[in-house]
Design an enzyme around this catalytic site. Structure first.
Site, PDB file in Angstrom:
ATOM      1  N   GLU A  42      76.551  47.147  34.757  1.00 24.61           N
ATOM      2  CA  GLU A  42      76.947  46.259  33.781  1.00 24.61           C
ATOM      3  C   GLU A  42      78.372  46.319  33.584  1.00 24.61           C
ATOM      4  O   GLU A  42      78.918  45.417  34.155  1.00 24.61           O
ATOM      5  CB  GLU A  42      76.028  46.834  32.346  1.00 24.61           C
ATOM      6  N   GLU A  74      74.767  55.825  24.079  1.00 27.40           N
ATOM      7  CA  GLU A  74      74.395  54.481  23.661  1.00 27.40           C
ATOM      8  C   GLU A  74      73.210  54.701  22.666  1.00 27.40           C
ATOM      9  O   GLU A  74      73.169  53.724  21.856  1.00 27.40           O
ATOM     10  CB  GLU A  74      73.797  53.722  25.004  1.00 27.40           C
TER      11      GLU A  74
HETATM   12  C1  BGC Z   1      74.888  46.403  26.430  1.00 29.08           C
HETATM   13  C2  BGC Z   1      75.212  46.581  25.060  1.00 29.08           C
HETATM   14  C3  BGC Z   1      75.317  44.969  24.665  1.00 29.08           C
HETATM   15  C4  BGC Z   1      74.157  44.481  24.836  1.00 29.08           C
HETATM   16  C5  BGC Z   1      73.787  42.915  24.091  1.00 29.08           C
HETATM   17  C6  BGC Z   1      73.706  45.862  26.661  1.00 29.08           C
HETATM   18  O1  BGC Z   1      73.054  45.811  27.751  1.00 29.08           O
HETATM   19  O2  BGC Z   1      75.059  47.362  27.047  1.00 29.08           O
HETATM   20  O3  BGC Z   1      76.254  47.239  24.698  1.00 29.08           O
HETATM   21  O4  BGC Z   1      76.192  44.741  23.541  1.00 29.08           O
HETATM   22  O5  BGC Z   1      73.571  44.451  26.091  1.00 29.08           O
HETATM   23  O6  BGC Z   1      72.873  43.402  23.366  1.00 29.08           O
END
Ligand code: BGC
Length: 904
Positions: free
Chosen positions: A476, A754
């Site tokens: 990501e 997270e």
């Molecule tokens: C990310 C988040 C991001 C989100 C959107 C995720 O996969 O890691 O931090 O804001 O996607 O909902």
């Protein structure tokens, strides 16, 4: 001459001695340091010259501002002769204090101009024909090498290299690496804007034969990025260099990329990808390839390319470079021949490894944030980002490996494939990130809170990789807008983010959709017109972040450049939702991400955490509209200030009518709903206390805990304190069971996770599909820690800390706290202690600023400053007592207040 009045921290466009500025009228700033009370600058004089020698004779051949009667120390626009490409400006400042005494001249500072005009570029983009004809040699392609030999005459006065690459490059001249920047030219929307770097290479060149070499890896440009089929921006690496050599007699030689350069794909970097890691075969090294006299007969002639229209721009933010090095705290061998090093800290970067092995042996280096119970590395949460490095030995004794075009998020490093047990110091963690300078410090009597602050800062360091990323480990690592929107004020307290955001706000604009939708992440490697745009709270980073820069750095220019864009965002929402409830056009609608409804735990309510999506979206619509109105006010755009001010009022009315009942209950009755409505000032005055009460009652349904997600948690904390429930906020910050910051720490966190329950001793890991241990959003509570524990609060009406409040609100049994913030006007610090029935508060207020101090005490008359009644102290004016505090106005200087504790 005032010796106690010192001018320091000279910066141009927020940076110390930047090389390569392409702003035609750069802004200068400095800090005046002085301990005297009530001291301030009444005038300044700036001298800028084309050489340091001229400045030492007090000659400003570029600019002599003359003595300007002004208190201004920041955002001073350069006003000298026109700045042209390549120019260097050396500058210094002298200021006058309140009594008209001059300071000494500051130390010298400088900046250099980049190439301001397209026609300045003689260099052509080049590429290796092999990679062009056969773009993807393998999933993560190897690096391409470029080289060129050239002669330089004697008498070199200066040599400057203007360089960039697509994807990532490392430049070498005569066998030496140029600069210490990593992952250059960093990430932008490469279709629109490519940053170049400027290096002074005078000392590396020599008269006679020289050679320049570059390694270019795929990086973000042609590498794999989440959700993007094929290559994100282009399919093969490119390189561009213009080396200008100026001789003492004024002659200039240019060495530029053109078809006289040679390239090869036969490089020791066999493959390299941001997510994948790097495969390096040391047997393929060709010693001397980056120096003169190398046999390049096997290399191909490069092909020249037309640029694809993207602008070449100077890099505005601090480069990515090594911030610190970490040595392992332990090494284990959970399986024979598998060695796991614990770096003691979840970190981001890579490792420098010393090891040896027979020629052809491959050492595999895996990186993980956590270990399984048996001590083996836990890599499941990395998803599609293996972040594995491999090194094949030359077989020549101790060999050293460090990757080039990748980065990893990890605490544990696993080495396999070695013929013998490695030494415990075989691994050195090289922590790197965008080098935004540290700005904050924090310490208090509660160790858990100190660890929390440390974890927040470490997470910030891990996620500044030229964009503000969500995470540094899985596939990501995007500049997710919602996460930094929530975290932005904490980020600013921790580090000087002015230059970083100056760059990133442009990234946001670059990827704004034609209809005004902001992207969900910036850069957005796909097309915002089609996908990944328009989401409430995520898109709103496009208003919130520039506004924070205005509040904290008094950056009016950023607001002026951004205003139309911010207005388009609000207009996009408005035109799709004429009745002012944001229902239509909400993109993926992530809502209050990771709220309590996403938690799976025994006896935990299944519903009740998520705020109704219409409430959530409309609250952000109102908030962005208010910001646009305020921006218009700052810019003196009176009509728009009124128009958006009225719109904000109308959205509030619609919000209250639709979602809020007479008793102050907000639809959904969620903690998050109250937190957002309070924090965005959406409720009438008489409803606020009722809503705050409902918020607190909401804890009962969660056994006294939070049910909020990443957009509302820190706002909830701030609103508890603001609305008379400070002790509740303290209770929450000190919790150690689920869900809480304390619980992460009890379970071993060294960064912010997270999810609250990413890992629980005895239970194990959360869902591997989304379980990063390095996500900053829940760390946005750092803002509450600075504002409530230290008490440092900016005053929006006097941006850039011209005036601010110091208002510590102790609680939770914490007996002392101290910390500081390096504001753009100098260091603000606060230290308090409760001891022997006395509360003491020591503060430092920078020269040229003033502050309002709230001393926790019932009776102002009982408060002393440096042992005298405070109201009589020099530089102190008593304002009033109320709400448990005695309130004083102070001018710059150091102050030591004390109040009897039993009165507080
Ligand atoms: C990310 C988040 C991001 C989100 C959107 C995720 O996969 O890691 O931090 O804001 O996607 O909902």
């Amino acid at each position: 001459m005032s010796k106690s009045f010192v001018v320091e921290t000279l910066r141009c466009e927020y940076r110390v001695d930047p090389m390569g500025i392409d702003v035609p009228l750069p802004r200068l700033s400095w800090v005046v340091r002085c301990d005297q009370r009530g001291q301030r600058q009444t005038a300044y004089r700036i001298l800028a010259a084309s050489s340091p020698e001229k400045l030492s004779q007090d000659e400003g051949d570029l600019w002599d501002s003359g003595k300007v009667a002004s208190e201004q120390t920041l955002q001073v626009t350069y006003g000298g002769s026109a700045l042209r490409s390549r120019m260097r400006a050396h500058w210094k400042v002298k200021v006058w204090d309140k009594d008209g005494n001059p300071s000494e001249w500051s130390a010298l500072a400088c900046w250099s101009m980049g190439l301001l005009d397209k026609s300045d570029w003689r260099a052509k983009w080049i590429a290796d024909p092999l990679t062009m004809d056969k773009p993807k040699v393998q999933p993560a392609a190897g690096a391409t090498l470029f080289r060129k030999e050239f002669r330089a005459e004697s008498g070199i006065r200066r040599a400057t290299a203007y360089v960039t690459g697509l994807g990532l490059y490392e430049l070498r001249i005569n066998g030496t690496r140029v600069g210490d920047q990593l992952l250059a030219p960093e990430w932008t929307d490469y279709h629109k804007r490519v940053q170049y770097q400027v290096y002074d290479v005078t000392r590396i060149l020599k008269s006679g034969e020289n050679a320049v070499g570059a390694m270019v890896g795929e990086g973000w440009y042609s590498g794999r990025l989440m959700g993007i089929p094929g290559n994100a921006y282009g399919s093969y690496p490119r390189f561009l260099l213009q080396l200008e050599i100026t001789y003492g007699d004024g002659r200039v030689d240019n060495v530029v990329t053109d078809d006289s350069w040679r390239a090869t794909h036969e490089s020791p970097i066999v493959s390299s990808g941001i997510y994948n890691g790097e495969v390096y075969d040391a047997r393929k090294e060709a010693p001397g390839w980056d120096g003169p006299g190398f046999d390049e007969s096997g290399w191909r002639q490069v092909r020249m390319l037309d640029g694809d229209g993207a602008a070449l721009v100077c890099q505005r933010n601090e480069p990515i470079r090594v911030a610190k090095e970490l040595s392992p705290v332990a090494m284990t061998e959970p399986k024979p021949g598998t060695y796991v090093f614990d770096m003691g800290q979840n970190m981001v970067g890579w490792c420098r490894i010393h090891a040896s092995g027979p020629a052809g042996t491959t050492m595999t280096i895996r990186h993980a944030e956590m270990v399984n119970d048996d001590g083996t590395v836990y890599v499941e949460n990395l998803r599609g980002a293996p972040q594995i490095d491999k090194y094949t030995f030359r077989g020549e004794g101790d060999e050293v490996f460090e990757p080039h075009f990748t980065y990893h998020g990890f605490r544990y490093v696993e080495l396999t494939g070695l013929p013998a047990q490695p030494a415990t110091d075989a691994v050195l963690g090289r922590v790197f990130c965008s080098s935004s300078p540290d700005a904050g410090s924090f310490q208090c009597s509660e160790p858990m809170l100190n660890q929390l602050w440390h974890n927040i800062v470490s997470t910030q360091r891990a996620n500044l990789m030229s964009t503000p990323t969500d995470c540094p480990q899985r596939d990501e690592r995007f500049g997710w807008m919602g996460d930094i929107q929530a975290f932005s004020q904490t980020a600013i307290f921790n580090m000087d983010m002015a230059a970083f955001f100056s760059k990133w706000v442009v990234d946001i604009r670059d990827d704004q959709a034609d209809d005004g939708r902001y992207p969900d992440f910036a850069p957005n490697p796909s097309d915002s017109n089609k996908t990944s745009s328009g989401v409430p709270a995520w898109g709103d980073a496009g208003t919130v972040v520039p506004w924070r820069c205005y509040q904290n750095y008094a950056d009016t220019r950023m607001i002026a450049e951004h205003f139309k864009s911010a207005r388009r965002w609000v207009e996009y929402i408005h035109s799709n939702n004429p009745d002012l409830i944001w229902v239509n056009g909400r993109g993926n609608n992530f809502n209050d991400w990771l709220n309590a409804d996403t938690v799976v735990m025994k006896d935990w309510p299944k519903k009740g955490g998520a705020v109704p999506p219409d409430v959530f979206a409309t609250a952000f619509f109102a908030h962005s509209t208010e910001i646009v109105a305020k921006m218009a006010g700052v810019l003196n755009r009176k009509e728009e200030a009124k128009q958006y001010g009225d719109l904000f009022e109308a959205i509030k009315t619609a919000f209250n009518r639709r979602f809020v009942d007479q008793d102050g209950r907000i639809e959904g009755d969620t903690q998050a709903g109250y937190a957002l409505a309070l924090n965005f000032n959406l409720l009438p005055e008489d409803v606020r206390p009722k809503a705050a009460q409902h918020l607190v009652e909401g804890f009962n349904r969660y056994n006294g805990h939070l049910s909020t997600g990443i957009q509302s948690t820190h706002r909830l904390m701030l609103e508890l304190t603001r609305n008379g429930f400070n002790s509740e906020a303290w209770r929450l910050i000190l919790l150690r069971d689920f869900p809480s910051w304390g619980m992460m720490i009890e379970n071993g966190a060294t960064t912010i996770w997270e999810r609250w329950d990413g890992y629980v001793k005895g239970r194990g890991f959360q869902n591997k599909g989304m379980n990063s241990f390095n996500h900053w959003a829940f760390g946005a509570v750092g803002e509450w820690m600075y504002r409530t524990i230290l008490g440092i609060n900016l005053d929006e009406s006097q941006p850039g800390y011209k005036h601010f409040d110091i208002r510590p609100q102790p609680g939770g049994g914490v007996t002392w706290a101290k910390g500081s913030y390096n504001s753009i006007r100098g260091t603000v610090s606060a230290a308090w202690k409760q001891e022997d029935g006395t509360f003491t508060l020591e503060v430092i207020i920078p020269a040229n600023t003033s502050a309002t101090i709230y001393v926790p005490a019932k009776d102002g008359a009982a408060v002393t400053e440096s042992g005298q009644p405070a109201a009589e102290a020099e530089g102190v004016v008593f304002r009033y007592s109320g709400n448990g505090a005695a309130v004083f106005d102070v001018q710059s200087g150091r102050y030591a207040f004390a109040a009897p504790r039993d009165q507080g």
